[in-house]
Enzyme design. Structure first.
Site, PDB file in Angstrom:
ATOM      1  N   SER A 182      32.433 -26.150  35.564  1.00 57.97           N
ATOM      2  CA  SER A 182      33.536 -26.182  36.511  1.00 57.97           C
ATOM      3  C   SER A 182      33.853 -27.619  36.924  1.00 57.97           C
ATOM      4  O   SER A 182      34.194 -28.447  36.075  1.00 57.97           O
ATOM      5  CB  SER A 182      33.192 -25.301  37.723  1.00 57.97           C
ATOM      6  OG  SER A 182      34.299 -25.167  38.583  1.00 57.97           O
ATOM      7  N   ASP A 185      46.965 -43.003  48.229  1.00 60.87           N
ATOM      8  CA  ASP A 185      46.489 -44.052  47.342  1.00 60.87           C
ATOM      9  C   ASP A 185      45.163 -43.746  46.654  1.00 60.87           C
ATOM     10  O   ASP A 185      44.487 -44.665  46.176  1.00 60.87           O
ATOM     11  CB  ASP A 185      46.348 -45.359  48.127  1.00 60.87           C
ATOM     12  CG  ASP A 185      45.373 -45.233  49.299  1.00 60.87           C
ATOM     13  OD1 ASP A 185      45.057 -44.090  49.689  1.00 60.87           O
ATOM     14  OD2 ASP A 185      44.934 -46.281  49.816  1.00 60.87           O
ATOM     15  N   HIS A 190      34.696 -17.151  35.555  1.00 61.52           N
ATOM     16  CA  HIS A 190      34.326 -18.549  35.794  1.00 61.52           C
ATOM     17  C   HIS A 190      32.815 -18.776  35.751  1.00 61.52           C
ATOM     18  O   HIS A 190      32.364 -19.904  35.527  1.00 61.52           O
ATOM     19  CB  HIS A 190      34.890 -18.985  37.155  1.00 61.52           C
ATOM     20  CG  HIS A 190      34.877 -20.454  37.384  1.00 61.52           C
ATOM     21  ND1 HIS A 190      35.670 -21.330  36.672  1.00 61.52           N
ATOM     22  CD2 HIS A 190      34.148 -21.219  38.243  1.00 61.52           C
ATOM     23  CE1 HIS A 190      35.447 -22.565  37.091  1.00 61.52           C
ATOM     24  NE2 HIS A 190      34.529 -22.535  38.025  1.00 61.52           N
TER      25      HIS A 190
END
Length: 439
Positions: free
Chosen positions: A151, A366, A419
């Site tokens: 993952s 940023d 998953h």
């Protein structure tokens, strides 16, 4: 990227069932660029099977963000398979486990919300890669090592391939190829769509549970019910139990949690204590607050992904009417999935002290890019990745595109797993990936 300068590797060792276990501690700079002051400690636990002292090292990178490496009580599954030919290093990513763990207590020592947000910006994948490189350099010098990532661990590996490919002999990924240019909005549009599919499949298996879920939500909107941690349980927070739907065993686990949730106390309908205990266990971020704080930042790459995430999961939710908290009567019930919302920092006691820092981090324009598409297009490191067609957390379409854009990636594409495939069938998956990468 050069490995971050580190201070003195310290190691302590013991024996476990035919294995030497080495616990490594290394002090590294907080700021991987060297521009800022401060240090963090990195911890890794290494398992060496008898007779394998000269085997190459394989570093496991856990999913998350914000989750420590496994603490195995039984050496089975993928770990047992890996130990047949590797020394296995279980790395606690910074901020987790024994690697300068972060929570409301420790972050409170950093300073105000602004200072905490600046500090947290040093706990993303690029810093984890720098830590891994510092540890590699301390353990084996310039010799490259193998990595296995589950993952979010696969996101870290993709960053590793971008920024320090010289440190890698080979890379194995399960359920973790990120979109190289995908914004948080892109990811959540895909995951909401797949979460809707999983909801439909869940209620098809357990058709009575949809009425139960509607009843619980309606009850929570009209009555005060409190979790063992003291806070009132809201209906919107109850819906986040749907994160279980992304796991193979999650359907049954969620069904059992919804089993017989009501009782009558002095003529009044109440939620049973056992339901509230189970819900509290599943909903609290007390054990891993860093997951909630950093979750959206793993998709932030400054101008590459459109600047700040600004609580993308919360905003995108409005595009999917079936997930609306104001759905009309008779609308299908929908649990949410791997989505973090700003109001959770008002409702979860473990997150309340981190609200200001999380808000500022969500507004950062940023945050630096994590992946370099040009470097990846010329990748020379052998890579094999298991990609799950029905993955509710890491969208298949984004992973498939990345597999095409990273030179030499070989994929094992399957709809046999959700998953958590590595946890449930790790030996078979690791066998398949090693076969792929060595062809």
């Amino acid at each position: 990227m050069s490995p971050a300068p580190a201070t003195g590797l310290a190691t302590r060792s013991h024996r476990v069932d035919g294995h030497d276990v080495h616990e490594h501690f290394l002090t590294v700079p907080l700021d991987r660029t060297g521009a800022g002051a401060g240090t963090v400690e990195v911890f890794a636990r290494e398992y060496v099977r008898d007779g394998a002292r000269d085997a190459p090292r394989l570093v496991f990178l856990q999913g998350g963000p914000g989750n420590p490496a496994p603490r195995p009580d039984v050496l089975g599954g993928w770990l047992d398979r890996a130990l047949e030919e590797f020394r296995v290093v279980l790395l606690d990513q910074r901020g987790t486990g024994c690697s300068t763990p972060l929570d409301a207590q420790s972050l409170g020592e950093v300073g105000d919300a602004a200072a905490q947000a600046r500090y947290l910006a040093h706990f993303r994948a690029d810093s984890v890669v720098a830590d891994a490189e510092a540890l590699r350099n301390a353990l084996q010098g310039v010799e490259p090592w193998w990595v296995l990532g589950q993952s979010y661990g696969g996101f870290v590996i993709t960053c590793y391939l971008s920024q320090a490919p010289q440190g890698l002999a080979g890379a194995l990924v399960t359920a973790g190829l990120p979109g190289l240019r995908a914004s948080a909005e892109d990811v959540y549009r895909a995951t909401y769509a797949q979460t809707a599919v999983r909801n439909a499949e869940f209620f098809a298996r357990y058709p009575r549970d949809e009425a139960v879920a509607h009843r619980i939500a309606g009850h929570l909107d009209g009555e005060e019910e409190f979790l063992p941690t003291g806070e009132r349980l809201s209906s919107r927070r109850f819906r986040t139990l749907g994160i279980a739907l992304g796991q193979t065993s999650g359907f049954d686990a969620l069904h059992f949690a919804l089993e017989d949730p009501f009782t009558t106390v002095r003529g009044t309908t109440r939620l049973r204590t056992r339901f509230l205990v189970e819900a509290g266990r599943r909903l609290s971020f007390a054990a891993h607050p860093l997951y909630a704080v950093l979750h959206e930042s793993i998709y932030a790459q400054g101008p590459v992904t459109g600047g700040a995430t600004r609580w993308a999961a919360h905003r995108v939710r409005d595009e999917f009417g079936e997930f609306s908290l104001n759905a009309p009567p008779g609308a299908p019930f929908r649990f949410t999935g791997e989505h973090v919302y700003p109001w959770q920092f008002e409702e979860d006691p473990a997150l309340v002290p981190l609200r200001g820092a999380a808000e500022l981090l969500a507004g950062r324009e940023d945050l630096t890019p994590l992946y370099d598409p040009e470097v990846l297009a010329g990748n020379a490191v052998p890579v094999a990745a298991a990609v799950y067609v029905d993955d509710m957390f890491v969208p298949y379409a984004l992973s498939a595109r990345t597999a095409r854009e990273v030179r030499g990636v070989r994929t094992l594409v399957t709809n046999a797993y959700q998953h958590d495939g590595l946890r449930l069938d790790g030996r078979r998956l690791l066998d398949g990936l090693l076969e792929l990468v060595r062809r």
